[in-house]
Design an enzyme around this catalytic site. Structure first.
Site, PDB file in Angstrom:
ATOM      1  N   ASN A 121       0.838  -1.189   0.000  1.00 57.16           N
ATOM      2  CA  ASN A 121       0.000   0.000   0.000  1.00 57.16           C
ATOM      3  C   ASN A 121       0.880   1.248   0.000  1.00 57.16           C
ATOM      4  O   ASN A 121       1.503   1.589   1.010  1.00 57.16           O
ATOM      5  CB  ASN A 121      -0.903   0.004   1.244  1.00 57.16           C
ATOM      6  CG  ASN A 121      -2.010   1.021   1.131  1.00 57.16           C
ATOM      7  OD1 ASN A 121      -2.889   0.893   0.286  1.00 57.16           O
ATOM      8  ND2 ASN A 121      -1.983   2.034   1.989  1.00 57.16           N
TER       9      ASN A 121
ATOM     10  N   ASP B 265      -2.943   7.447   2.350  1.00 56.21           N
ATOM     11  CA  ASP B 265      -2.962   6.467   1.273  1.00 56.21           C
ATOM     12  C   ASP B 265      -2.732   7.168  -0.066  1.00 56.21           C
ATOM     13  O   ASP B 265      -3.310   8.224  -0.322  1.00 56.21           O
ATOM     14  CB  ASP B 265      -4.315   5.744   1.268  1.00 56.21           C
ATOM     15  CG  ASP B 265      -4.350   4.616   0.263  1.00 56.21           C
ATOM     16  OD1 ASP B 265      -4.174   3.465   0.681  1.00 56.21           O
ATOM     17  OD2 ASP B 265      -4.550   4.883  -0.936  1.00 56.21           O
TER      18      ASP B 265
ATOM     19  N   GLU C 297      -3.340   5.779  -3.121  1.00 62.72           N
ATOM     20  CA  GLU C 297      -4.223   5.200  -4.147  1.00 62.72           C
ATOM     21  C   GLU C 297      -3.540   4.090  -4.942  1.00 62.72           C
ATOM     22  O   GLU C 297      -4.089   3.003  -5.120  1.00 62.72           O
ATOM     23  CB  GLU C 297      -4.746   6.279  -5.115  1.00 62.72           C
ATOM     24  CG  GLU C 297      -5.868   5.809  -6.028  1.00 62.72           C
ATOM     25  CD  GLU C 297      -7.227   5.752  -5.328  1.00 62.72           C
ATOM     26  OE1 GLU C 297      -7.996   4.830  -5.628  1.00 62.72           O
ATOM     27  OE2 GLU C 297      -7.492   6.606  -4.467  1.00 62.72           O
TER      28      GLU C 297
ATOM     29  N   ASP D 255      -1.280   0.955  -5.788  1.00 58.07           N
ATOM     30  CA  ASP D 255      -0.907  -0.204  -4.974  1.00 58.07           C
ATOM     31  C   ASP D 255      -0.259  -1.284  -5.828  1.00 58.07           C
ATOM     32  O   ASP D 255      -0.397  -1.297  -7.059  1.00 58.07           O
ATOM     33  CB  ASP D 255      -2.151  -0.815  -4.297  1.00 58.07           C
ATOM     34  CG  ASP D 255      -2.956   0.214  -3.525  1.00 58.07           C
ATOM     35  OD1 ASP D 255      -2.415   0.778  -2.562  1.00 58.07           O
ATOM     36  OD2 ASP D 255      -4.116   0.458  -3.902  1.00 58.07           O
TER      37      ASP D 255
ATOM     38  N   LYS E 215      -2.297  -2.067  -8.978  1.00 61.68           N
ATOM     39  CA  LYS E 215      -3.723  -1.851  -8.794  1.00 61.68           C
ATOM     40  C   LYS E 215      -4.019  -0.351  -8.752  1.00 61.68           C
ATOM     41  O   LYS E 215      -3.189   0.443  -8.331  1.00 61.68           O
ATOM     42  CB  LYS E 215      -4.191  -2.481  -7.477  1.00 61.68           C
ATOM     43  CG  LYS E 215      -3.882  -3.960  -7.337  1.00 61.68           C
ATOM     44  CD  LYS E 215      -4.766  -4.815  -8.213  1.00 61.68           C
ATOM     45  CE  LYS E 215      -6.178  -4.862  -7.687  1.00 61.68           C
ATOM     46  NZ  LYS E 215      -7.033  -5.789  -8.463  1.00 61.68           N
ATOM     47  N   ASP E 216      -5.229  -0.012  -9.185  1.00 59.06           N
ATOM     48  CA  ASP E 216      -5.751   1.362  -9.075  1.00 59.06           C
ATOM     49  C   ASP E 216      -4.889   2.390  -9.813  1.00 59.06           C
ATOM     50  O   ASP E 216      -4.780   3.543  -9.384  1.00 59.06           O
ATOM     51  CB  ASP E 216      -5.896   1.765  -7.604  1.00 59.06           C
ATOM     52  CG  ASP E 216      -6.817   0.829  -6.848  1.00 59.06           C
ATOM     53  OD1 ASP E 216      -7.812   0.374  -7.437  1.00 59.06           O
ATOM     54  OD2 ASP E 216      -6.547   0.554  -5.671  1.00 59.06           O
TER      55      ASP E 216
END
Length: 206
Positions: free
Chosen positions: A105, A121, A123, A125, A138-139
């Site tokens: 993360n 965070d 965003e 990952d 991811k994302d």
């Protein structure tokens, strides 16, 4: 006075600071802390706290908009390293509590507070499923869409951290103990409450 380390079983509040304002708080349990590696656990049913007031320049936390009020499932284990711009999440699923994988993360390096630590965070990952030969990002699209407003001037730095993680994994270098996949929480660890006044605890804005 900010403690040097937290004790096992102690409540540790993970708080995200967005554009100079508290955005969300999650009361967790300290698993271990040596001053460098801080390991925390979020039990299933843990309440998610959102600030009652603020200017919210990028909007309120998306989990609030989605109606999320408590953490669901088996809970989440988090490994945080001092000065490192990512943490490592571990997830389990099903009645047999099967390990799901490693979730890198990307987020602010933890900044300790008297009640826990602050982060944000990012965003973007990196996910490495337990049954997969390699990882995946991811994302990515979400990061490119939300990043300019959420992390102004920092997107290149965040992308570089993702690339650094990928490079280490490609080289077969692991910086964590894989035995955490077999970890189980203390049966006495129940969801914690967010301490009163969590929004007003002093913080350092990035």
């Amino acid at each position: 006075m900010t403690p040097e380390v937290f004790l096992p079983g102690q409540t540790v509040v993970r708080r995200e600071i967005m554009r100079g304002e508290p955005w969300i708080a999650i009361p967790q349990v300290c698993v271990q802390d040596d001053g460098d590696l801080l390991v925390t656990y979020t039990p299933g049913g843990t309440p998610l706290a959102y600030p009652a007031t603020g200017t919210f320049p990028v909007g309120e936390h998306p989990w609030k908009a989605a109606g999320s009020r408590r953490w669901r499932g088996h809970g989440r284990l988090e490994l945080h390293w001092t000065g490192v711009e990512h943490s490592l999440f571990l997830f389990w699923d099903g009645p047999e509590r099967a390990f799901q994988g490693w979730y890198f993360n990307l987020e602010d390096a933890p900044r300790r507070t008297p009640m826990g630590f602050d982060t944000l965070d990012h965003e973007l990952d990196v996910w490495w499923a337990a049954d997969a030969e390699t990882y995946e990002f991811k994302d990515v699209a979400e990061f490119e869409e939300t990043g300019p407003a959420r992390y102004p001037g920092r997107m290149a730095q965040i992308r570089a951290e993702g690339a650094r993680i990928a490079g280490l994994l490609d080289a077969g270098k692991l910086w964590w103990d894989k035995s955490w996949a077999d970890w189980t929480p203390d049966a006495s660890w129940e969801p914690r409450d967010v301490p009163a006044g969590w929004e007003s605890v002093a913080f350092e804005a990035r």
